[in-house]
Design a protein around this motif. Sequence first.
Motif, PDB file in Angstrom:
ATOM      1  N   GLY A   1       0.671  -1.196   0.036  1.00 49.97           N
ATOM      2  CA  GLY A   1       0.013  -0.038  -0.023  1.00 49.97           C
ATOM      3  C   GLY A   1       1.030   1.347  -0.186  1.00 49.97           C
ATOM      4  N   ALA A   2       2.098   1.098  -0.189  1.00 48.27           N
ATOM      5  CA  ALA A   2       2.923   2.560  -0.378  1.00 48.27           C
ATOM      6  C   ALA A   2       2.373   3.438  -1.619  1.00 48.27           C
ATOM      7  CB  ALA A   2       4.424   2.081  -0.389  1.00 48.27           C
ATOM      8  N   ALA A   3       2.408   4.681  -1.178  1.00 47.59           N
ATOM      9  CA  ALA A   3       1.909   5.577  -2.211  1.00 47.59           C
ATOM     10  C   ALA A   3       3.150   5.712  -3.139  1.00 47.59           C
ATOM     11  CB  ALA A   3       1.521   6.701  -1.692  1.00 47.59           C
ATOM     12  N   GLU A   4       4.314   5.652  -2.602  1.00 46.15           N
ATOM     13  CA  GLU A   4       5.504   5.812  -3.243  1.00 46.15           C
ATOM     14  C   GLU A   4       6.616   5.067  -2.734  1.00 46.15           C
ATOM     15  OE1 GLU A   4       6.117   7.705  -5.978  1.00 46.15           O
ATOM     16  OE2 GLU A   4       4.355   8.962  -5.809  1.00 46.15           O
ATOM     17  N   VAL A   5       7.499   4.615  -3.511  1.00 46.36           N
ATOM     18  CA  VAL A   5       8.609   3.681  -2.972  1.00 46.36           C
ATOM     19  C   VAL A   5       9.973   4.277  -3.503  1.00 46.36           C
ATOM     20  CG1 VAL A   5       9.595   1.397  -2.583  1.00 46.36           C
ATOM     21  CG2 VAL A   5       7.237   1.808  -2.757  1.00 46.36           C
ATOM     22  N   PHE A   6      10.808   4.448  -2.950  1.00 46.13           N
ATOM     23  CA  PHE A   6      12.252   5.154  -3.171  1.00 46.13           C
ATOM     24  C   PHE A   6      13.362   4.004  -2.986  1.00 46.13           C
ATOM     25  CE2 PHE A   6       9.542   8.767  -2.480  1.00 46.13           C
ATOM     26  CZ  PHE A   6       9.300   9.409  -3.790  1.00 46.13           C
ATOM     27  N   ALA A   7      14.366   4.144  -3.739  1.00 49.06           N
ATOM     28  CA  ALA A   7      15.786   3.601  -3.370  1.00 49.06           C
ATOM     29  C   ALA A   7      16.538   4.628  -2.653  1.00 49.06           C
ATOM     30  CB  ALA A   7      16.512   3.449  -4.466  1.00 49.06           C
ATOM     31  N   TYR A   8      17.347   4.505  -1.555  1.00 54.26           N
ATOM     32  CA  TYR A   8      17.819   5.366  -0.720  1.00 54.26           C
ATOM     33  C   TYR A   8      18.504   6.520  -1.641  1.00 54.26           C
ATOM     34  CZ  TYR A   8      17.298   2.677   3.377  1.00 54.26           C
ATOM     35  OH  TYR A   8      16.750   1.924   4.296  1.00 54.26           O
ATOM     36  N   GLY A   9      19.174   6.017  -2.769  1.00 58.46           N
ATOM     37  CA  GLY A   9      20.065   7.172  -3.675  1.00 58.46           C
ATOM     38  C   GLY A   9      19.208   8.228  -4.297  1.00 58.46           C
ATOM     39  N   ARG A  10      17.867   7.557  -4.686  1.00 63.09           N
ATOM     40  CA  ARG A  10      16.868   8.610  -5.129  1.00 63.09           C
ATOM     41  C   ARG A  10      16.295   9.570  -4.128  1.00 63.09           C
ATOM     42  NH1 ARG A  10      10.979   8.191  -7.559  1.00 63.09           N
ATOM     43  NH2 ARG A  10      10.662  10.340  -8.312  1.00 63.09           N
ATOM     44  N   LEU A  11      16.148   9.133  -2.944  1.00 64.39           N
ATOM     45  CA  LEU A  11      15.691   9.929  -1.827  1.00 64.39           C
ATOM     46  C   LEU A  11      16.561  10.970  -1.607  1.00 64.39           C
ATOM     47  CD1 LEU A  11      13.590  10.381   0.450  1.00 64.39           C
ATOM     48  CD2 LEU A  11      15.054   8.901   1.875  1.00 64.39           C
ATOM     49  N   PHE A  12      17.938  10.346  -1.450  1.00 60.06           N
ATOM     50  CA  PHE A  12      19.277  11.370  -1.211  1.00 60.06           C
ATOM     51  C   PHE A  12      19.175  12.494  -2.260  1.00 60.06           C
ATOM     52  CE2 PHE A  12      20.893   8.069   1.655  1.00 60.06           C
ATOM     53  CZ  PHE A  12      20.373   8.438   2.720  1.00 60.06           C
ATOM     54  N   SER A  13      19.069  12.045  -3.645  1.00 61.23           N
ATOM     55  CA  SER A  13      19.378  13.092  -4.623  1.00 61.23           C
ATOM     56  C   SER A  13      18.295  13.786  -4.810  1.00 61.23           C
ATOM     57  CB  SER A  13      19.728  12.368  -5.790  1.00 61.23           C
ATOM     58  OG  SER A  13      18.725  11.483  -6.311  1.00 61.23           O
ATOM     59  N   ALA A  14      17.134  13.406  -4.760  1.00 56.52           N
ATOM     60  CA  ALA A  14      15.755  14.097  -5.228  1.00 56.52           C
ATOM     61  C   ALA A  14      14.922  14.254  -4.070  1.00 56.52           C
ATOM     62  CB  ALA A  14      15.066  13.387  -6.481  1.00 56.52           C
ATOM     63  N   GLY A  15      15.144  13.770  -2.713  1.00 59.37           N
ATOM     64  CA  GLY A  15      14.361  13.760  -1.598  1.00 59.37           C
ATOM     65  C   GLY A  15      13.792  14.924  -1.409  1.00 59.37           C
ATOM     66  N   PRO A  16      14.146  16.048  -1.027  1.00 58.21           N
ATOM     67  CA  PRO A  16      13.527  17.239  -0.655  1.00 58.21           C
ATOM     68  C   PRO A  16      12.509  17.730  -1.858  1.00 58.21           C
ATOM     69  CG  PRO A  16      15.889  17.662  -0.510  1.00 58.21           C
ATOM     70  CD  PRO A  16      15.826  16.270  -0.999  1.00 58.21           C
ATOM     71  N   ARG A  17      12.783  17.663  -2.971  1.00 55.87           N
ATOM     72  CA  ARG A  17      11.863  18.186  -4.083  1.00 55.87           C
ATOM     73  C   ARG A  17      10.592  16.996  -4.068  1.00 55.87           C
ATOM     74  NH1 ARG A  17      11.091  15.951  -8.834  1.00 55.87           N
ATOM     75  NH2 ARG A  17      13.339  15.001  -8.962  1.00 55.87           N
ATOM     76  N   VAL A  18      11.052  15.566  -4.057  1.00 55.84           N
ATOM     77  CA  VAL A  18       9.887  14.537  -4.215  1.00 55.84           C
ATOM     78  C   VAL A  18       9.115  14.742  -2.962  1.00 55.84           C
ATOM     79  CG1 VAL A  18       9.584  12.035  -4.374  1.00 55.84           C
ATOM     80  CG2 VAL A  18      11.389  13.225  -5.687  1.00 55.84           C
ATOM     81  N   LEU A  19       9.869  14.492  -1.826  1.00 55.75           N
ATOM     82  CA  LEU A  19       8.997  14.677  -0.734  1.00 55.75           C
ATOM     83  C   LEU A  19       8.051  15.893  -0.399  1.00 55.75           C
ATOM     84  CD1 LEU A  19      11.177  12.643   1.989  1.00 55.75           C
ATOM     85  CD2 LEU A  19       9.207  11.811   0.753  1.00 55.75           C
ATOM     86  N   GLY A  20       8.956  16.899  -0.620  1.00 53.74           N
ATOM     87  CA  GLY A  20       8.193  18.075  -0.498  1.00 53.74           C
ATOM     88  C   GLY A  20       7.079  18.338  -1.424  1.00 53.74           C
ATOM     89  N   GLY A  21       6.855  17.757  -2.592  1.00 60.50           N
ATOM     90  CA  GLY A  21       5.604  17.615  -3.491  1.00 60.50           C
ATOM     91  C   GLY A  21       4.618  16.687  -2.801  1.00 60.50           C
ATOM     92  N   TRP A  22       5.248  15.339  -2.329  1.00 56.23           N
ATOM     93  CA  TRP A  22       4.260  14.659  -1.731  1.00 56.23           C
ATOM     94  C   TRP A  22       3.577  15.141  -0.397  1.00 56.23           C
ATOM     95  CZ3 TRP A  22       4.717  11.582   3.128  1.00 56.23           C
ATOM     96  CH2 TRP A  22       3.820  10.648   3.195  1.00 56.23           C
ATOM     97  N   VAL A  23       4.211  15.810   0.187  1.00 54.75           N
ATOM     98  CA  VAL A  23       3.798  16.492   1.573  1.00 54.75           C
ATOM     99  C   VAL A  23       2.827  17.538   1.415  1.00 54.75           C
ATOM    100  CG1 VAL A  23       4.288  17.812   3.641  1.00 54.75           C
ATOM    101  CG2 VAL A  23       5.657  15.970   3.166  1.00 54.75           C
TER     102      VAL A  23
END
Length: 109
Positions: free
Chosen positions: A58-80
Amino acid sequence: QHPGPALAGRPNGVVVDLTSRAYDGIDAVRRAASAGVPVVAVGQHDDREAREAARTAGAAEVFAYGRLFSAGPRVLGGWVAGLPRGSAGPVEPSAAPAAATHPGAEART
Protein backbone atom coordinates in the motif's frame (compact mmCIF):
# COMPACT_ATOMS: atom_id res chain seq x y z
CA GLN A 1 3.53 22.22 18.32
CA HIS A 2 2.80 18.55 19.05
CA PRO A 3 -0.93 18.04 19.76
CA GLY A 4 -0.32 15.39 22.44
CA PRO A 5 -1.07 11.68 22.63
CA ALA A 6 -4.44 11.90 20.90
CA LEU A 7 -2.75 13.29 17.75
CA ALA A 8 -6.10 14.89 16.93
CA GLY A 9 -6.84 11.89 14.72
CA ARG A 10 -4.05 10.27 12.75
CA PRO A 11 -0.80 11.31 11.06
CA ASN A 12 -1.17 12.93 7.65
CA GLY A 13 1.48 10.62 6.22
CA VAL A 14 4.46 8.48 7.20
CA VAL A 15 7.87 7.62 5.78
CA VAL A 16 8.88 3.99 6.41
CA ASP A 17 12.45 2.67 6.23
CA LEU A 18 12.10 -0.82 4.75
CA THR A 19 15.50 -1.91 6.11
CA SER A 20 14.98 -0.97 9.75
CA ARG A 21 15.87 -3.70 12.19
CA ALA A 22 13.61 -2.14 14.84
CA TYR A 23 10.38 -3.08 13.03
CA ASP A 24 9.03 -4.96 10.02
CA GLY A 25 8.93 -2.32 7.28
CA ILE A 26 6.41 -4.13 5.07
CA ASP A 27 4.08 -4.67 8.03
CA ALA A 28 4.42 -0.98 8.97
CA VAL A 29 3.47 0.01 5.41
CA ARG A 30 0.52 -2.39 5.41
CA ARG A 31 -0.78 -1.20 8.79
CA ALA A 32 -0.47 2.48 7.94
CA ALA A 33 -2.01 2.09 4.49
CA SER A 34 -4.89 -0.01 5.83
CA ALA A 35 -5.57 2.77 8.34
CA GLY A 36 -5.80 5.24 5.45
CA VAL A 37 -2.45 6.91 6.18
CA PRO A 38 -0.42 7.72 3.03
CA VAL A 39 3.00 6.02 3.06
CA VAL A 40 6.33 6.69 1.38
CA ALA A 41 8.70 3.73 1.74
CA VAL A 42 12.47 3.84 1.32
CA GLY A 43 14.73 0.84 0.66
CA GLN A 44 17.90 -0.46 -0.96
CA HIS A 45 18.26 0.13 -4.70
CA ASP A 46 19.09 -3.53 -5.27
CA ASP A 47 16.22 -4.93 -3.20
CA ARG A 48 13.49 -4.78 -5.80
CA GLU A 49 11.57 -7.53 -4.00
CA ALA A 50 11.19 -5.43 -0.83
CA ARG A 51 10.30 -2.32 -2.81
CA GLU A 52 7.65 -4.24 -4.77
CA ALA A 53 6.32 -5.77 -1.52
CA ALA A 54 5.97 -2.22 -0.13
CA ARG A 55 3.97 -1.18 -3.21
CA THR A 56 1.76 -4.23 -2.82
CA ALA A 57 1.34 -3.45 0.89
CA GLY A 58 0.00 0.00 0.00
CA ALA A 59 2.89 2.46 -0.21
CA ALA A 60 1.96 5.49 -2.31
CA GLU A 61 5.62 5.93 -3.30
CA VAL A 62 8.68 3.70 -2.95
CA PHE A 63 12.17 5.11 -3.36
CA ALA A 64 15.66 3.69 -3.37
CA TYR A 65 17.91 5.49 -0.86
CA GLY A 66 19.93 7.05 -3.68
CA ARG A 67 16.87 8.68 -5.19
CA LEU A 68 15.71 9.87 -1.79
CA PHE A 69 19.11 11.50 -1.17
CA SER A 70 19.37 13.05 -4.64
CA ALA A 71 15.76 14.14 -5.14
CA GLY A 72 14.27 13.71 -1.68
CA PRO A 73 13.59 17.32 -0.77
CA ARG A 74 11.81 17.95 -4.09
CA VAL A 75 10.01 14.60 -4.22
CA LEU A 76 8.99 14.49 -0.56
CA GLY A 77 8.12 18.19 -0.62
CA GLY A 78 5.69 17.55 -3.47
CA TRP A 79 4.25 14.52 -1.69
CA VAL A 80 3.82 16.42 1.56
CA ALA A 81 2.23 19.38 -0.24
CA GLY A 82 -0.37 17.00 -1.69
CA LEU A 83 -1.36 15.48 1.65
CA PRO A 84 -4.64 16.54 3.23
CA ARG A 85 -4.03 19.16 5.87
CA GLY A 86 -4.67 18.09 9.44
CA SER A 87 -3.63 19.04 12.90
CA ALA A 88 -1.24 16.16 13.46
CA GLY A 89 2.37 17.11 14.09
CA PRO A 90 5.48 14.96 14.48
CA VAL A 91 4.60 11.56 15.88
CA GLU A 92 6.28 10.41 19.05
CA PRO A 93 6.50 6.58 19.01
CA SER A 94 4.75 6.31 22.38
CA ALA A 95 1.88 8.53 21.21
CA ALA A 96 1.46 7.14 17.72
CA PRO A 97 -1.51 5.11 16.56
CA ALA A 98 -0.88 1.39 15.98
CA ALA A 99 -0.06 1.95 12.29
CA ALA A 100 2.86 4.23 13.10
CA THR A 101 4.30 3.07 16.40
CA HIS A 102 7.64 2.05 14.94
CA PRO A 103 10.71 4.21 15.57
CA GLY A 104 11.42 6.65 12.79
CA ALA A 105 7.79 7.18 11.81
CA GLU A 106 7.04 10.82 11.24
CA ALA A 107 3.85 12.58 10.38
CA ARG A 108 4.06 15.04 7.54
CA THR A 109 1.88 18.14 7.52
